[in-house]
Design an enzyme around this catalytic site. Structure first.
Site, PDB file in Angstrom:
ATOM      1  N   HIS A 311      -5.519  -6.085   2.143  1.00 45.00           N
ATOM      2  CA  HIS A 311      -5.843  -7.238   2.299  1.00 45.00           C
ATOM      3  C   HIS A 311      -7.059  -7.713   1.292  1.00 45.00           C
ATOM      4  O   HIS A 311      -7.833  -6.825   1.191  1.00 45.00           O
ATOM      5  CB  HIS A 311      -6.378  -7.920   3.685  1.00 45.00           C
ATOM      6  N   ASP A 368       0.839  -9.532   8.754  1.00 45.35           N
ATOM      7  CA  ASP A 368       2.294  -9.223   8.511  1.00 45.35           C
ATOM      8  C   ASP A 368       2.866  -7.957   8.897  1.00 45.35           C
ATOM      9  O   ASP A 368       4.201  -7.587   9.139  1.00 45.35           O
ATOM     10  CB  ASP A 368       2.679  -9.393   7.218  1.00 45.35           C
TER      11      ASP A 368
HETATM   12  C1  SDX Z   1      -1.201 -12.350   3.889  1.00 42.31           C
HETATM   13  O1  SDX Z   1      -5.230 -13.933   1.631  1.00 42.31           O
HETATM   14  C2  SDX Z   1      -4.952 -14.174   2.959  1.00 42.31           C
HETATM   15  O2  SDX Z   1      -5.637 -14.500   3.603  1.00 42.31           O
HETATM   16  C3  SDX Z   1      -3.546 -13.938   3.169  1.00 42.31           C
HETATM   17  C4  SDX Z   1      -3.036 -13.852   4.583  1.00 42.31           C
HETATM   18  C5  SDX Z   1      -3.181 -15.124   5.104  1.00 42.31           C
HETATM   19  O3  SDX Z   1      -3.312 -15.256   6.355  1.00 42.31           O
HETATM   20  O4  SDX Z   1      -2.935 -16.217   4.266  1.00 42.31           O
HETATM   21  O5  SDX Z   1      -3.858 -12.901   5.276  1.00 42.31           O
HETATM   22  C6  SDX Z   1      -1.811 -13.492   4.732  1.00 42.31           C
HETATM   23  O6  SDX Z   1      -0.961 -12.610   2.585  1.00 42.31           O
HETATM   24  C7  SDX Z   1      -1.590 -10.855   4.088  1.00 42.31           C
HETATM   25  C8  SDX Z   1      -1.126  -9.931   2.798  1.00 42.31           C
HETATM   26  C9  SDX Z   1       0.293  -9.363   2.919  1.00 42.31           C
HETATM   27  N1  SDX Z   1       0.588  -8.883   1.759  1.00 42.31           N
HETATM   28  C10 SDX Z   1       1.069  -7.375   2.038  1.00 42.31           C
HETATM   29  O7  SDX Z   1       1.032  -6.973   3.012  1.00 42.31           O
HETATM   30  C11 SDX Z   1       1.516  -6.646   0.574  1.00 42.31           C
HETATM   31  C12 SDX Z   1       0.916  -5.322   0.526  1.00 42.31           C
HETATM   32  N2  SDX Z   1      -0.516  -5.603   0.043  1.00 42.31           N
HETATM   33  C13 SDX Z   1      -0.948  -5.710  -1.177  1.00 42.31           C
HETATM   34  O8  SDX Z   1      -0.091  -5.809  -2.251  1.00 42.31           O
HETATM   35  C14 SDX Z   1      -2.400  -5.877  -1.249  1.00 42.31           C
HETATM   36  O9  SDX Z   1      -3.129  -5.237  -0.386  1.00 42.31           O
HETATM   37  C15 SDX Z   1      -2.970  -7.358  -1.151  1.00 42.31           C
HETATM   38  C16 SDX Z   1      -2.025  -8.310  -2.316  1.00 42.31           C
HETATM   39  C17 SDX Z   1      -2.598  -7.905   0.070  1.00 42.31           C
HETATM   40  C18 SDX Z   1      -4.191  -7.386  -1.605  1.00 42.31           C
HETATM   41  O10 SDX Z   1      -4.479  -7.021  -3.022  1.00 42.31           O
HETATM   42  P1  SDX Z   1      -5.618  -6.805  -3.722  1.00 42.31           P
HETATM   43  O11 SDX Z   1      -6.859  -7.344  -3.047  1.00 42.31           O
HETATM   44  O12 SDX Z   1      -5.255  -7.748  -5.279  1.00 42.31           O
HETATM   45  O13 SDX Z   1      -5.830  -5.468  -3.977  1.00 42.31           O
HETATM   46  P2  SDX Z   1      -5.710  -4.519  -5.036  1.00 42.31           P
HETATM   47  O14 SDX Z   1      -3.832  -5.054  -5.273  1.00 42.31           O
HETATM   48  O15 SDX Z   1      -6.354  -4.717  -6.329  1.00 42.31           O
HETATM   49  O16 SDX Z   1      -5.444  -3.065  -4.405  1.00 42.31           O
HETATM   50  C19 SDX Z   1      -6.591  -2.323  -4.507  1.00 42.31           C
HETATM   51  C20 SDX Z   1      -6.328  -0.865  -4.506  1.00 42.31           C
HETATM   52  C21 SDX Z   1      -5.117  -0.695  -5.427  1.00 42.31           C
HETATM   53  O17 SDX Z   1      -5.272   0.748  -5.775  1.00 42.31           O
HETATM   54  P3  SDX Z   1      -6.154   1.221  -7.041  1.00 42.31           P
HETATM   55  O18 SDX Z   1      -5.893   0.577  -8.408  1.00 42.31           O
HETATM   56  O19 SDX Z   1      -7.599   1.004  -6.655  1.00 42.31           O
HETATM   57  O20 SDX Z   1      -5.926   2.766  -6.881  1.00 42.31           O
HETATM   58  O21 SDX Z   1      -5.389  -0.626  -3.102  1.00 42.31           O
HETATM   59  C22 SDX Z   1      -4.258  -0.401  -3.628  1.00 42.31           C
HETATM   60  C23 SDX Z   1      -3.916  -0.916  -4.918  1.00 42.31           C
HETATM   61  O22 SDX Z   1      -2.753   0.074  -5.562  1.00 42.31           O
HETATM   62  N3  SDX Z   1      -3.413  -1.039  -2.535  1.00 42.31           N
HETATM   63  C24 SDX Z   1      -2.276  -0.625  -1.765  1.00 42.31           C
HETATM   64  C25 SDX Z   1      -1.797  -1.489  -0.992  1.00 42.31           C
HETATM   65  N4  SDX Z   1      -2.557  -2.821  -1.242  1.00 42.31           N
HETATM   66  C26 SDX Z   1      -3.454  -2.232  -1.934  1.00 42.31           C
HETATM   67  N5  SDX Z   1      -1.552   0.589  -2.172  1.00 42.31           N
HETATM   68  C27 SDX Z   1      -0.563   0.955  -1.531  1.00 42.31           C
HETATM   69  N6  SDX Z   1       0.130  -0.096  -0.466  1.00 42.31           N
HETATM   70  C28 SDX Z   1      -0.595  -1.278  -0.383  1.00 42.31           C
HETATM   71  N7  SDX Z   1      -0.084  -2.307   0.512  1.00 42.31           N
END
Ligand code: SDX
Length: 432
Positions: A311, A368
């Site tokens: 998140h 989710d």
């Molecule tokens: C919702 O914003 C809100 O409030 C949203 C929400 C709401 O109520 O409105 O809470 C609802 O959208 C919840 C999120 C649902 N999405 C997912 O579950 C999709 C999977 N999660 C991600 O793709 C990710 O965690 C996000 C999009 C939710 C957040 O992404 P960020 O903050 O942009 O973080 P990032 O992509 O920069 O990740 C930071 C690191 C990275 O690794 P490094 O480059 O540092 O090595 O964490 C890793 C990412 O690769 N990472 C993951 C991951 N999420 C982040 N690695 C594997 N699996 C994951 N799910």
């Protein structure tokens, strides 16, 4: 040497930005819980500099009184009420009122809200014609985008959804009142089932379930009511920010909400709840080996992400995920259901929370991760999960739009840093 910029706390409510031999003082805004925000609205005029923050990971877009999130502590409050309190004690109608009016309703205010929702519970007849005209393979969220935009055609007198208080409220309650029917009609259309007419006298959630399945069992009404509360608002998430941004052009409310719904559709946002179930089903079909999927999620060369994990704001176990996880057990017990997918989800969560990759990045289950297991237990098909999220989030989107208009916020128009070609002459076609 490049300009050096030092941020120094010079007075209680200002910081100093030193750029070369220039010192600029910028106001600091302090939030209810002492969060600090440097106001850079005068930075460019005073220094020629802008800030750059792709994805707005460090940038506030507004000052808001609706929802507070502390990602480090895992706190979520709506107008000061902790989500754990609201999810266990309030009804979804009470939370709708709370988001729109800054406090919980008294008896009279709740009755009036329910009357407005009942008054506008029936969509126009043309809504079914539009649904029937869409291609069968249209995703439910695509259908929802179309229906939400179509409301501007059914209610042309609400194009200016703001300046007249009566029209503003009519636009808001027409959306909130008929949203359950729009969701249920989409379900019936996709399932090839006849539409069931609204019966708003049953109550908001019971009427929705009756339009979906022709019945509304009390225990399912209660479970869904809580799920909708857990999705109601989440401060400046992608879809709420989209509603505020699109709404800042003063377009009608229906179009702004349709834009927010489109943002929610994305698999990184609300679309994740559908992707979580598809991921869990794939793990089950693959023999239930969670370690293989943990490895895929960690492999930078693999685009696979652990859906339902991570998140932008929560760097602790998300409060909603805690409530939903508990609720999943309760709902499955209540329905005498045993879903092997739940065991896979719990195993996946346990493995991830012990894995250094996830621990180092503070990746926890989000709202989710478990919600889809409950939706499925309630008989809702996977492709309808994100539309269910929209049903819950609608009051939050409307509250955010209302606040943006109340604040008189300007049209959103960010700056950029240009990194393209410098000036060059046109080259005639025969010389290229
Ligand atoms: C919702 O914003 C809100 O409030 C949203 C929400 C709401 O109520 O409105 O809470 C609802 O959208 C919840 C999120 C649902 N999405 C997912 O579950 C999709 C999977 N999660 C991600 O793709 C990710 O965690 C996000 C999009 C939710 C957040 O992404 P960020 O903050 O942009 O973080 P990032 O992509 O920069 O990740 C930071 C690191 C990275 O690794 P490094 O480059 O540092 O090595 O964490 C890793 C990412 O690769 N990472 C993951 C991951 N999420 C982040 N690695 C594997 N699996 C994951 N799910």
């Amino acid at each position: 040497m490049a300009n050096t910029i030092e941020l120094q706390e010079s007075e209680s409510e200002k910081v100093e930005v030193k750029i070369g031999d220039k010192t600029i003082k910028l106001p600091v805004h302090t939030g209810t819980y002492q969060e600090k925000g440097i106001d850079i609205s005068k930075l460019r005029a005073q220094s020629g500099y802008i800030t750059l923050d792709v994805g707005f990971k460090n940038t506030g877009s507004t000052q808001s009184t609706i929802t507070f999130i502390d990602g480090e502590q895992g706190i979520l409050q709506h107008r000061g009420y902790p989500i754990e309190e609201l999810a266990g004690k309030a009804s979804f109608e009470e939370v709708i009122y709370l988001l729109l009016h800054d406090d919980l309703p008294n008896e009279a205010q709740l009755s009036e809200l329910k009357a407005r929702l009942e008054q506008y519970a029936r969509p126009e007849a043309g809504v079914r014609d539009i649904l029937n005209a869409l291609p069968d393979d249209t995703h439910p969220m695509g259908m929802m985008c179309v229906l939400l935009s179509s409301l501007s055609g059914f209610y042309p007198h609400l194009m200016d959804s703001w300046s007249d208080q009566a029209k503003r409220e009519e636009a808001m309650y027409r959306l909130l009142g008929q949203m359950p029917a729009l969701v249920a009609y989409i379900y019936r259309r996709k399932a090839g089932l006849p539409y069931i007419d609204p019966r708003p006298e049953l109550g908001y959630v019971a009427n929705f379930l009756n339009m979906m399945f022709g019945e509304a069992k009390e225990e399912i009404v209660e479970a869904l009511d809580t799920l909708l509360i857990l999705h109601a608002d989440h401060e400046q998430n992608c879809s709420a920010s989209t509603v505020r941004f699109v709404g800042s052009s003063h377009v009608n409310l229906f179009a702004a909400i349709s834009a927010g719904n489109a943002a929610l559709w994305g698999p990184l946002h609300g679309g994740a709840n559908q992707k979580v179930l598809e991921m869990l089903e794939a793990i089950k079909a693959d023999g239930g080996d969670t370690s293989k999927y943990i490895a895929k999620a960690k492999d930078k060369s693999d685009p696979f992400r652990l859906m339902g994990f991570g998140h932008r704001v929560y760097k602790n176990y998300a409060p909603r995920a805690k409530v939903i996880k508990k609720y999943t057990d309760k709902v499955l017990d209540m329905l005498n259901m045993d879903d092997p997918i739940l065991d896979i989800a719990k195993g996946l969560e346990q493995a991830a929370l012990q894995d250094e990759y996830f621990v180092a990045r503070k990746l926890f289950p989000n709202v989710d991760f478990y919600s889809g297991i409950i939706y499925r237990a309630l008989g809702i098909p996977v492709e309808m999960f994100t539309v269910m999220f929209a049903l819950g989030r609608l009051p939050g989107w409307i509250a955010q739009w209302q606040e943006m208009r109340q604040n008189g916020e300007p049209i959103g128009r960010p700056r950029q840093i240009y990194t393209g070609h410098s000036t060059r002459k046109y080259v005639p076609l025969n010389e290229r």
